[in-house]
Design an enzyme around this catalytic site. Structure first.
Site, PDB file in Angstrom:
ATOM      1  N   LYS A  52      40.471  38.167  39.214  1.00 25.75           N
ATOM      2  CA  LYS A  52      39.149  38.016  39.827  1.00 25.75           C
ATOM      3  C   LYS A  52      38.082  38.653  38.938  1.00 25.75           C
ATOM      4  O   LYS A  52      37.001  38.094  38.746  1.00 25.75           O
ATOM      5  CB  LYS A  52      39.144  38.638  41.235  1.00 25.75           C
ATOM      6  N   GLN A  96      41.028  43.955  48.462  1.00 27.05           N
ATOM      7  CA  GLN A  96      42.266  43.207  48.207  1.00 27.05           C
ATOM      8  C   GLN A  96      43.327  43.561  49.250  1.00 27.05           C
ATOM      9  O   GLN A  96      43.648  44.731  49.450  1.00 27.05           O
ATOM     10  CB  GLN A  96      42.777  43.517  46.783  1.00 27.05           C
ATOM     11  N   ASP A 119      34.964  36.977  51.168  1.00 29.14           N
ATOM     12  CA  ASP A 119      36.263  36.394  51.511  1.00 29.14           C
ATOM     13  C   ASP A 119      36.163  35.565  52.798  1.00 29.14           C
ATOM     14  O   ASP A 119      37.099  34.856  53.156  1.00 29.14           O
ATOM     15  CB  ASP A 119      37.304  37.511  51.735  1.00 29.14           C
TER      16      ASP A 119
END
Ligand code: NAP
Length: 285
Positions: A52, A96, A119
């Site tokens: 990422k 994460q 997200d």
């Protein structure tokens, strides 16, 4: 022989579009920043975070990594989230998952400002996705929709079967297919006669997390098969939820693993981060 859906190529196109958008924003004096929080030493999480960060760099997005030790407390993690919620140079916050067992993932997701929730896991954004009016795309399902669009695969009126009902993949996937007028069935571990259901699918999405779970006898001739799985086979090699070698000859289109859905997830994350920056700067998404 199926057409192989090249997620790597489609994601490269999306990333290039994002890069151009970031450059245009930079010209207007707007920078785009993503904070990535990683807790503990999960090697898979480390790989995802590195990928990422690399993708952000290539797109001109400033990424800040917050690597916290395994023993981080809930209070410490929430305090960091609060600090990043307030930080103007940070437009998106990604924590994460999975977090170490002693931490409450739901509380952390809820603490991230919904305006920085790139997200799209926050309940407010999930609600917007359900309604069909949303700024932040659910990363993996939206990436899949982008692949379908790129290859001109029509969803309207099709029998769509999603195996898996997780909040991050299965449920939002079903919603996006429904928004495109698919006739959608969601299967899970309690589904009876799974094979019967999956064999009806014109578009079959597997998000199960079990290597080679979808076998040829579960797939209709000519189906479009989307493999979300990122699993390890008996030799520790990355593989998907679909038995690719057996299913590919029956399918019309199929995603490989790797190089299918995976790259699209990151591309969507970058898109969401740009959207967040635009909205926070009073620009249209
Ligand atoms: P998850 O939260 O573990 O959900 C798995 C789903 O599969 C659950 O809904 C479960 O049903 C269902 N399931 C399990 N066994 C089943 C069975 N025998 N028959 C039918 N359904 C069954 O997993 P996830 O987070 O959605 O991820 C799924 C896979 O996608 C994993 O391999 C993950 O690594 C991968 N993934 C890839 C990306 C990417 O970017 N490519 C992104 C996210 C995830 P129940 O709800 O009844 O338990």
């Amino acid at each position: 022989m199926a057409v192989i859906l090249d997620g790597k190529a489609v994601s490269a196109k999306v990333k290039e579009e994002v890069r151009a958008e970031v450059a245009a924003l930079n010209e207007k004096g707007v920078s785009v920043g993503l904070a990535v929080i990683i807790v503990g030493n999960n090697p898979a999480s480390r790989t995802y975070v590195n990928n990422k960060k690399k993708a952000c760099e290539a797109a001109g997005i400033v990424s800040e990594e917050y690597a916290l030790p395994e023993e981080t407390t809930q209070e410490e993690l929430l305090a960091l989230v609060e600090e990043l919620n307030r930080k103007d140079s940070i437009n998106g916050i990604l924590c994460q998952l999975p977090l170490p067992k002693h931490l409450d993932e739901e509380a952390v997701i809820a603490a991230i400002s919904e305006k920085k929730d790139v997200d799209a896991f926050h309940a407010v954004n999930v609600g917007h996705i359900m309604i069909g009016d949303y700024a932040f795309l659910p990363c993996t399902p939206a990436g899949i929709m982008e692949i379908l669009r790129h290859y001109n695969i029509e969803v309207a009126g099709k029998e769509c079967v999603v195996i898996g009902r997780s909040n991050i993949v299965g449920k939002p996937m079903a919603m996006l297919l429904l928004h495109q007028n698919g006739t959608v069935t969601i299967c899970h571990s309690k589904t009876k006669n799974l094979k019967e259901v999956t064999s009806r699918a014109d578009i079959l999405v597997a998000a199960v997390g079990i290597p080679h779970f979808v076998t040829a006898d579960m797939v209709k001739d000519g189906a479009v098969v989307i493999d979300v799985g990122m699993d390890r086979d008996e030799n520790g090699k990355l593989c998907g939820d679909v038995d690719f070698a057996a299913v590919e000859p029956k399918a019309s289109y199929i995603t490989p693993v790797p190089g299918g859905v995976g790259p699209m997830t990151i591309a969507t994350l970058l898109k969401n981060t740009v959207t967040a920056a635009k909205l926070q700067n009073g620009l249209d998404k």
